[in-house]
Scaffold this active site. Structure first.
Site: not given
Ligand code: FPP
Length: 248
Positions: A23, A40, A134
Site C-alpha cells: 500500500d 505503481h 519459493l
Molecule cells: C496500493 O497502493 C497498491 C495497489 C493497488 C497496487 C499494487 C501493485 C503493484 C505494487 C505493482 C503491480 C503488481 C505486479 C505483480 C507487477 P495505492 O495506489 O492504493 O496507494 P495509496 O493508498 O497511497 O493511494
C-alpha cells in the site's frame, strides 16, 4: 546465501508464509509530484527485490496483493497502467523466477482479466508448476469473500454430486477449495503505509497471522524494512488460543 541480513533474523525460525499488502503507491507518486502510474511502477521495483530476497532467505511462501476485485473502480488510466505493469512484470521476470525454482500461482478470478494478462499468468503458472522453491502467489482480481463464496459453491457441487455429505464439510475441506490449497496459513502479514486494515485479503488464511504495519510507503519498502518486519514477527509470542506456559 550471499544476501546480507539487515536485522537480527533467526534463519531457523522464518515465517513459513508471508503475505504483503503493498500500500502507498498513490501517496508516493503524490509526494514525488508524479503520475500515479509511476507510483505503481516504483512499487513494482520494490516488489522485485522482496521476491528475490524471499527466495534467497528460504521463505516457503510469499503472497502479494497486486489487484483487488475493488480496484476495478479506479480510473481507467490507473487500471490500464496496473494491467500493463502486471503484463510487463510477467514477461520480464519469468525467466529469472523459473531459474530460481520459484513456483508461481495466481490467486483470484483470472476469467475476469483481459486476455493478454490471463494468458501470461496462465503461462507463468504452467511453466513453473513443477518448481519446488519459493511459492510465489500473486493475488490479481482477488477478493477474500469471493474466494470463500467460490469454495462454498465447490463444496455444494460435491454434495449435489453425491461426493460429500453436508456433515463432512470440515475446515480442512474448505481450505482445500481456496486458491491457497496446500499452503500453510499466513504467519506474517505486512501492510505498508501505516494503514491497519485487511481490505478483503486472505481473511481465512490470516486467522492466526501476526500483523506488522510499517509506516513506509510501498515503493520505499526495502530489504532493511523487510528484515525488520521478520525480526518483529520473531519477537512475538504466538499462542494460537492457548494459555501461555510458565516459560513464555
Ligand atoms: C496500493 O497502493 C497498491 C495497489 C493497488 C497496487 C499494487 C501493485 C503493484 C505494487 C505493482 C503491480 C503488481 C505486479 C505483480 C507487477 P495505492 O495506489 O492504493 O496507494 P495509496 O493508498 O497511497 O493511494
Amino acid at each position: 546465501m550471499s544476501t546480507p541480513l539487515y536485522a537480527p533474523i533467526d534463519l531457523q525460525r522464518l515465517p513459513r508464509h508471508v503475505a504483503i499488502i503493498m500500500d502507498g503507491n498513490g501517496r508516493w507518486a503524490q509526494q514525488h509530484k508524479l503520475k500515479i502510474a509511476l507510483g505503481h511502477r516504483a512499487g513494482t521495483e520494490a516488489l522485485r527485490d522482496i521476491i528475490r530476497n524471499s527466495s534467497d532467505l528460504g521463505i516457503g511462501a510469499l503472497t502479494l496483493y497486486a489487484f483487488s476485485t475493488e480496484n476495478w473502480t479506479r480510473s481507467l488510466a490507473e487500471v490500464e497502467a496496473l494491467m500493463q505493469l502486471i503484463l510487463d512484470f510477467f514477461h520480464s521476470e519469468i525467466d529469472e523466477l523459473h531459474e530460481k525454482n520459484v513456483r508461481i500461482t495466481i490467486l483470484g478470478d483470472k476469467d475476469g482479466l483481459p486476455e493478454k494478462q490471463r494468458d501470461a499468468l496462465m503461462e507463468a503458472e504452467r511453466r513453473t508448476l513443477a518448481n519446488t522453491g519459493l511459492r510465489l502467489n500473486i493475488a490479481i482480481n482477488y477478493g477474500s469473500r469471493a474466494e470463500l463464496a467460490r469454495a462454498a459453491r465447490l463444496l455444494a457441487q460435491d454434495v449435489q454430486n453425491g461426493l460429500l455429505q453436508p456433515g463432512e464439510i470440515t475446515e480442512e475441506r474448505l481450505s482445500q477449495r481456496l486458491y491457497t490449497a496446500g499452503l500453510p496459513d499466513v504467519d506474517l502479514l505486512i501492510r505498508t503505509s501505516g494503514e491497519m486494515r485487511l481490505s478483503n485479503f486472505l481473511l481465512w488464511q490470516c486467522s492466526y497471522a501476526e500483523f506488522v504495519f510499517p509506516t513506509v510507503l510501498w515503493p520505499d519498502f526495502d530489504l532493511k524494512q523487510y528484515h525488520a518486519c521478520i525480526a518483529e514477527f520473531q519477537s512475538r509470542k504466538r499462542r494460537f488460543g492457548r494459555r501461555p506456559t510458565d516459560d513464555e
